[in-house]
Design an enzyme around this catalytic site. Structure first.
Site, PDB file in Angstrom:
ATOM      1  N   SER A 120      22.963  61.968  67.637  1.00  0.00           N
ATOM      2  CA  SER A 120      23.708  60.711  67.680  1.00  0.00           C
ATOM      3  C   SER A 120      25.206  60.996  67.733  1.00  0.00           C
ATOM      4  O   SER A 120      25.638  62.132  67.540  1.00  0.00           O
ATOM      5  CB  SER A 120      23.405  59.878  66.438  1.00  0.00           C
ATOM      6  OG  SER A 120      24.024  60.496  65.319  1.00  0.00           O
ATOM      7  N   LYS A 121      25.958  59.943  67.996  1.00  0.00           N
ATOM      8  CA  LYS A 121      27.409  60.107  68.043  1.00  0.00           C
ATOM      9  C   LYS A 121      27.925  60.602  66.693  1.00  0.00           C
ATOM     10  O   LYS A 121      28.858  61.385  66.626  1.00  0.00           O
ATOM     11  CB  LYS A 121      28.068  58.779  68.415  1.00  0.00           C
ATOM     12  CG  LYS A 121      29.570  58.835  68.293  1.00  0.00           C
ATOM     13  CD  LYS A 121      30.272  57.778  69.068  1.00  0.00           C
ATOM     14  CE  LYS A 121      31.778  57.965  69.004  1.00  0.00           C
ATOM     15  NZ  LYS A 121      32.317  58.034  67.644  1.00  0.00           N
TER      16      LYS A 121
END
Ligand code: GLU
Length: 517
Positions: free
Chosen positions: A265-266
């Site tokens: 994920s970011k």
């Protein structure tokens, strides 16, 4: 003649493009190019609540940066357009009407409160997984339960409604996924999904199937998160009577966190200091864009090469592949079933391999964008920076690295290795280094070979030993004991600068030792 392969990349414009999305586009592109098919970009913008206007342009620029060319799409047109779902509303309405007319779908007038009440009542009886399906639909307010006149009246009055697909119970649905093999589920597990929302917009499922059919898509290559929706899609193809031309499916494995568990994920990128998107993206409300791979200094070819290996391998030892070579080597059979661990060091390794093969001039151009000051202020010219590349190519990851890792080639060192100074800058040797400086100053041609010959002769004559001379000389020039060949470095800096640095070094070394005494 066999049918032309047609694939699509169909992102939803809800934000930036995660590298997982880009990998989907890449695999689709490679697969399609190999067989001379058509690859298209379709924008799936039916979710107006999550719509981000800048996203579409971002997708196009990201694909362009990677060298992924679309044969058709929002930005290039084509015979199967429009390629933006919000421009195709009428088509979905026409097709959903077809489903209603053939009794494969029905109007549902239940309000959100009524749906909530149904869920609540089921919960009370211990059923937490209640669905709108064959078991429950006859207790709800829809065109299957209400008298025909009432349905007509509600429609005429403009009462809000959705259209739901009528899933027949107890059907076996089998998907032959090109990556995962056979996946079979029973239709009892699927609910009567909404096809047309109360705002007149289709849901993802309806629009996706209508578009894949009408755009003559032959292969749907997409992320694993869509695998659970695929049986519903198969039932939709059946309901429309399109099963004969249903595309083949290939679901790609997840890209996992570097630790190996969970989807990348970011937040992982923020936490560990690497980008998870191809090019810079400004998050809503942020005043600074977040860097992408491009802004970090990745070459697009290296990034693409890295991405290709996140979930695929050629089955050979070869790791460096141009886009052409990837196209030739790529097969869906070699896509792995299990998730691919994201390894930022591997991404850097790929960049280093590509950097080594670039010309000095190309690297200079790439590095200039990151220069701390203008070249005139640094009092150097592009040819000088080219020369730096001649020395540093094997030692850096990104073009911008030369300004930090080889800072001493652009300005006199700020600091000097204290250990070398303490151990090797001995009183009795100082005059000898003065002599070395004079010898070097007397060289007509200050080439690397001449500097080397002269220093080696000096070492032999003085009997000082290689380490004692070369380390001191290197620290005088660079401040540090690490770096490229000291002779090459001297030649690049030039005679005048070398002499200045030797004088400056000698002075500072004296001061450093005086402080210790
Ligand atoms: N719009 C979907 C997405 O954002 C497309 C999924 C598909 O390719 O069917 O991933």
């Amino acid at each position: 003649m066999s049918q032309q392969v047609r694939t699509r990349f169909a992102p939803s414009p809800t934000g930036y493009l995660h590298i997982g999305g880009l990998r989907t586009a890449l695999y689709c592109y490679l697969f399609t190019r190999k067989v001379g098919g058509a690859f298209l970009l379709r924008i799936e913008d039916t979710d107006r609540k999550r719509y981000v206007p800048e996203a579409e342009d971002y997708f196009i620029r990201a694909l362009e940066w990677c060298g992924i060319q679309c044969d058709e799409g929002v930005h290039v047109g084509g015979d199967y357009g429009p390629y933006r779902q919000s421009d195709r509303k009428e088509l979905y309405q026409k097709y959903v009407q077809q489903l209603v007319d053939t009794e494969k779908a029905y109007y549902a007038f239940d309000t959100p409160e009524e749906l909530e009440a149904m869920r609540e009542a089921a919960k009370q009886q211990g059923n937490h997984n209640i669905k709108y399906d064959a078991k429950t639909r006859l207790q709800m307010r829809n065109s299957l339960t209400l008298p025909e006149e009432e349905v007509q009246q509600l429609l005429n009055d403009g009462a809000p409604y959705v259209i739901r697909i009528k899933i027949e119970p107890n059907q076996e649905v089998t998907v032959n996924d090109l990556v995962r093999g056979l996946v079979t589920i029973n239709s009892n597990e699927i609910d009567d999904k909404v096809m047309l929302k109360s705002d007149g917009m289709p849901t993802y499922h309806l629009a996706n199937i209508v578009d894949d059919h009408s755009m003559k898509i032959t292969h749907v290559i997409r992320g694993e998160e869509w695998l659970p929706s695929t049986p519903l899609h198969v039932l939709l193809y059946r309901a429309f009577g399109w099963e004969d031309t249903m595309p083949q499916f290939a679901h790609l494995p997840l890209i996992l966190k570097p630790e190996g568990k969970g989807k990348l994920s970011k937040r992982d990128g923020d936490r560990l200091g690497f980008p998870v998107f191809p090019i810079a993206w400004t998050e809503e409300g942020a005043d600074q864009p977040s860097k992408g791979f491009r802004e970090m200094g990745f070459f697009s070819e290296a990034f693409v090469n890295f991405l290709a290996f996140l979930g695929w391998n050629p089955g050979t030892e070869q790791e460096i592949f141009t886009m052409e070579e990837l196209t030739d080597a790529f097969t869906i059979e070699r896509i792995s079933k299990s998730g691919a661990k994201f390894d930022f060091n591997k991404a850097k390794w790929f960049n280093e391999q590509y950097l080594k093969n670039k010309s000095d001039a190309e690297l200079t151009e790439a590095a200039l964008a990151y220069a701390p000051e203008k070249l005139e202020e640094l009092q150097i010219c592009k040819e000088y920076v080219n020369g730096v590349w001649g020395l540093m190519k094997e030692r850096v990851t990104f073009p911008s690295d030369i300004w930090t890792k080889a800072a001493y080639l652009f300005a006199k060192p700020d600091t000097y290795d204290a250990k070398v100074v303490r151990k090797k800058w001995k009183e009795e040797r100082i005059p000898l280094f003065e002599d070395l400086k004079k010898r070097l100053a007397a060289l007509d041609d200050f080439s690397s070979t001449n500097v080397e010959t002269s220093i080696k002769a000096f070492i032999e004559e003085t009997g000082l030993g290689f380490g004692n001379v070369l380390q001191v000389f290197r620290v005088m020039l660079a401040g540090t004991t690490k770096g490229p060949s000291v002779f090459d470095m001297a030649a690049l800096l030039g005679k005048e600068e070398v002499v200045e640095r030797m004088e400056r070094g000698a002075k500072i070394f004296d001061e450093m030792n005086a402080l210790l005494a």
